[in-house]
Design a protein around this motif. Structure first.
Motif, PDB file in Angstrom:
ATOM      1  N   MET A 147       0.819  -1.207   0.000  1.00  0.00           N
ATOM      2  CA  MET A 147       0.000   0.000   0.000  1.00  0.00           C
ATOM      3  C   MET A 147       0.854   1.259   0.000  1.00  0.00           C
ATOM      4  SD  MET A 147      -3.067  -0.918   2.658  1.00  0.00           S
ATOM      5  CE  MET A 147      -3.984  -2.470   2.547  1.00  0.00           C
ATOM      6  N   GLU A 148       0.398   2.236  -0.793  1.00  0.00           N
ATOM      7  CA  GLU A 148       1.002   3.563  -0.802  1.00  0.00           C
ATOM      8  C   GLU A 148      -0.124   4.587  -0.867  1.00  0.00           C
ATOM      9  OE1 GLU A 148       4.058   4.057  -3.830  1.00  0.00           O
ATOM     10  OE2 GLU A 148       4.322   1.874  -3.909  1.00  0.00           O
ATOM     11  N   SER A 149      -0.226   5.421   0.154  1.00  0.00           N
ATOM     12  CA  SER A 149      -1.262   6.459   0.209  1.00  0.00           C
ATOM     13  C   SER A 149      -2.657   5.854   0.031  1.00  0.00           C
ATOM     14  CB  SER A 149      -1.015   7.546  -0.853  1.00  0.00           C
ATOM     15  OG  SER A 149       0.176   8.250  -0.588  1.00  0.00           O
ATOM     16  N   VAL A 150      -2.963   4.863   0.855  1.00  0.00           N
ATOM     17  CA  VAL A 150      -4.295   4.257   0.861  1.00  0.00           C
ATOM     18  C   VAL A 150      -5.083   4.875   2.018  1.00  0.00           C
ATOM     19  CG1 VAL A 150      -5.606   2.125   1.190  1.00  0.00           C
ATOM     20  CG2 VAL A 150      -3.512   2.114  -0.191  1.00  0.00           C
ATOM     21  N   ASP A 151      -6.212   5.489   1.723  1.00  0.00           N
ATOM     22  CA  ASP A 151      -6.987   6.228   2.717  1.00  0.00           C
ATOM     23  C   ASP A 151      -8.211   5.415   3.135  1.00  0.00           C
ATOM     24  OD1 ASP A 151      -8.180   8.090   4.343  1.00  0.00           O
ATOM     25  OD2 ASP A 151      -7.908   9.761   2.962  1.00  0.00           O
ATOM     26  N   LEU A 152      -8.185   4.953   4.391  1.00  0.00           N
ATOM     27  CA  LEU A 152      -9.294   4.164   4.937  1.00  0.00           C
ATOM     28  C   LEU A 152     -10.100   4.948   5.963  1.00  0.00           C
ATOM     29  CD1 LEU A 152      -7.258   0.878   5.454  1.00  0.00           C
ATOM     30  CD2 LEU A 152      -9.239   1.066   3.929  1.00  0.00           C
ATOM     31  N   ARG A 153      -9.779   6.216   6.165  1.00  0.00           N
ATOM     32  CA  ARG A 153     -10.373   6.972   7.264  1.00  0.00           C
ATOM     33  C   ARG A 153     -11.872   7.166   7.145  1.00  0.00           C
ATOM     34  NH1 ARG A 153      -6.542  12.113   7.030  1.00  0.00           N
ATOM     35  NH2 ARG A 153      -6.932  11.691   4.804  1.00  0.00           N
ATOM     36  N   ALA A 154     -12.385   7.227   5.921  1.00  0.00           N
ATOM     37  CA  ALA A 154     -13.803   7.517   5.727  1.00  0.00           C
ATOM     38  C   ALA A 154     -14.630   6.263   5.481  1.00  0.00           C
ATOM     39  CB  ALA A 154     -13.987   8.501   4.568  1.00  0.00           C
ATOM     40  N   VAL A 155     -14.067   5.082   5.779  1.00  0.00           N
ATOM     41  CA  VAL A 155     -14.823   3.838   5.615  1.00  0.00           C
ATOM     42  C   VAL A 155     -15.968   3.804   6.622  1.00  0.00           C
ATOM     43  CG1 VAL A 155     -14.717   1.329   5.839  1.00  0.00           C
ATOM     44  CG2 VAL A 155     -12.883   2.548   4.690  1.00  0.00           C
ATOM     45  N   ALA A 156     -17.163   3.436   6.161  1.00  0.00           N
ATOM     46  CA  ALA A 156     -18.316   3.365   7.061  1.00  0.00           C
ATOM     47  C   ALA A 156     -18.210   2.166   7.997  1.00  0.00           C
ATOM     48  CB  ALA A 156     -19.610   3.294   6.248  1.00  0.00           C
ATOM     49  N   GLU A 157     -17.707   1.059   7.478  1.00  0.00           N
ATOM     50  CA  GLU A 157     -17.521  -0.156   8.289  1.00  0.00           C
ATOM     51  C   GLU A 157     -16.260  -0.853   7.807  1.00  0.00           C
ATOM     52  OE1 GLU A 157     -19.636  -4.515   8.886  1.00  0.00           O
ATOM     53  OE2 GLU A 157     -20.915  -2.768   8.454  1.00  0.00           O
ATOM     54  N   LEU A 158     -15.302  -1.033   8.725  1.00  0.00           N
ATOM     55  CA  LEU A 158     -14.018  -1.636   8.363  1.00  0.00           C
ATOM     56  C   LEU A 158     -13.847  -2.959   9.097  1.00  0.00           C
ATOM     57  CD1 LEU A 158     -11.299  -1.473   6.924  1.00  0.00           C
ATOM     58  CD2 LEU A 158     -10.420  -0.140   8.848  1.00  0.00           C
ATOM     59  N   ASP A 159     -13.855  -4.033   8.326  1.00  0.00           N
ATOM     60  CA  ASP A 159     -13.726  -5.386   8.883  1.00  0.00           C
ATOM     61  C   ASP A 159     -12.652  -6.113   8.075  1.00  0.00           C
ATOM     62  OD1 ASP A 159     -14.002  -7.911   9.944  1.00  0.00           O
ATOM     63  OD2 ASP A 159     -15.942  -8.312   9.003  1.00  0.00           O
ATOM     64  N   ILE A 160     -11.487  -6.296   8.690  1.00  0.00           N
ATOM     65  CA  ILE A 160     -10.362  -6.939   8.009  1.00  0.00           C
ATOM     66  C   ILE A 160     -10.196  -8.363   8.534  1.00  0.00           C
ATOM     67  CG2 ILE A 160      -7.883  -6.840   7.542  1.00  0.00           C
ATOM     68  CD1 ILE A 160      -8.021  -3.837   7.832  1.00  0.00           C
ATOM     69  N   ALA A 161     -10.379  -9.337   7.648  1.00  0.00           N
ATOM     70  CA  ALA A 161     -10.269 -10.736   8.046  1.00  0.00           C
ATOM     71  C   ALA A 161      -8.818 -11.183   8.100  1.00  0.00           C
ATOM     72  CB  ALA A 161     -11.060 -11.623   7.073  1.00  0.00           C
ATOM     73  N   ARG A 162      -8.023 -10.759   7.122  1.00  0.00           N
ATOM     74  CA  ARG A 162      -6.615 -11.149   7.037  1.00  0.00           C
ATOM     75  C   ARG A 162      -5.800  -9.999   6.482  1.00  0.00           C
ATOM     76  NH1 ARG A 162      -9.687 -15.351   5.848  1.00  0.00           N
ATOM     77  NH2 ARG A 162      -9.969 -14.611   3.711  1.00  0.00           N
ATOM     78  N   GLY A 163      -4.538  -9.934   6.902  1.00  0.00           N
ATOM     79  CA  GLY A 163      -3.627  -8.959   6.337  1.00  0.00           C
ATOM     80  C   GLY A 163      -3.576  -7.632   7.068  1.00  0.00           C
ATOM     81  N   VAL A 164      -3.990  -7.624   8.352  1.00  0.00           N
ATOM     82  CA  VAL A 164      -3.902  -6.367   9.094  1.00  0.00           C
ATOM     83  C   VAL A 164      -2.450  -5.908   9.209  1.00  0.00           C
ATOM     84  CG1 VAL A 164      -3.714  -7.417  11.386  1.00  0.00           C
ATOM     85  CG2 VAL A 164      -4.766  -5.172  11.160  1.00  0.00           C
TER      86      VAL A 164
END
Length: 239
Positions: A192-209
């Motif tokens: 990842m380079e400059s990936v913006d997750l701040r405005a995600v309504a629901e963030l659920d990461i199963a793998r790769g945190v």
């Protein structure tokens, strides 16, 4: 007249414009699609390596059609059925896909450049090894999106639902997730380079945190992901 202290200001003490720009998240460049007058599609199915330029596919049933290597330039696909449509290595350039629907659409190793995907209802889309540049996915719902080993540059997911998307081994550069839902996302081996997750309504990461280096999250998301981060580095959290 006040006497001079003889001191000179030390450079770099205060955050200037240069530092602010350095710390800011690079925004994705969005596509600017301006379609010319289009010709209605009058054929049946698709042709392998077919060349479609300035064509409107409106309500066309492309289920199980085979068009590997086809090129769509300045095209509009509206309300088309894409069930098990084979579009391996197809190219979409300056095109808009609105209300497309289907299960098992095969877009492996396809190329999407300056493309808008609006209100799609898709399941099991194969985009592994694909290249997406200046793409917006707005609204709709996509289940089991396979983007393994894909390259995404200047891509925005906005107001959509992504259920169990697979970004395994993908390279994401200037990718934004805005007001969308990410359920059971897989970022295993992603870069990842400059990936913006701040405005995600629901963030659920199963793998790769552990692959979120290069991403930006909000303080609230940090608290939600804290157990996953702790588990990743082997920290036990007990009351």
């Amino acid at each position: 007249m006040a006497a001079s202290t003889g001191r000179t200001a030390r450079p770099g003490r205060a955050p200037g414009p240069g530092r602010a720009k350095k710390d800011a998240v690079a925004a994705a460049r969005r596509p600017e699609v301006r379609l010319p007058p289009l010709v209605p599609y009058g054929g049946e199915g698709l042709e392998p390596d077919g060349d479609y330029d300035g064509v409107r596919f409106e309500g066309v049933d492309l289920a199980e059609a085979s068009g590997p290597g086809a090129r769509f330039m300045d095209c509009a696909l509206e309300g088309c059925s894409l069930d098990r449509t084979e579009l391996v290595r197809a190219r979409f350039i300056d095109s808009v896909l609105t209300g497309v629907r289907g299960v098992g659409t095969d877009l492996a190793e396809a190329s999407l450049r300056d493309v808008e995907v609006v209100d799609a209802r898709l399941g099991g889309v194969q985009l592994h090894g694909a290249v997406l540049e200046r793409v917006v996915v707005r609204g709709g719902k996509i289940d089991y999106l396979n983007l393994r080993e894909a390259r995404l540059k200047d891509v925005v997911f906005e107001g959509c639902v992504l259920s169990e998307p697979d970004f395994g081994g993908a390279h994401l550069v200037r990718v934004e997730f805005r007001d969308c839902v990410l359920k059971r996302a897989d970022f295993s081996a992603a870069r990842m380079e400059s990936v913006d997750l701040r405005a995600v309504a629901e963030l659920d990461i199963a793998r790769g945190v552990d692959r979120l280096a290069g991403a930006v999250i909000s303080p609230a998301q940090l608290m939600e992901l804290a157990p996953a981060f702790a588990a990743q580095i082997g920290v036990r959290v007990e009351g």
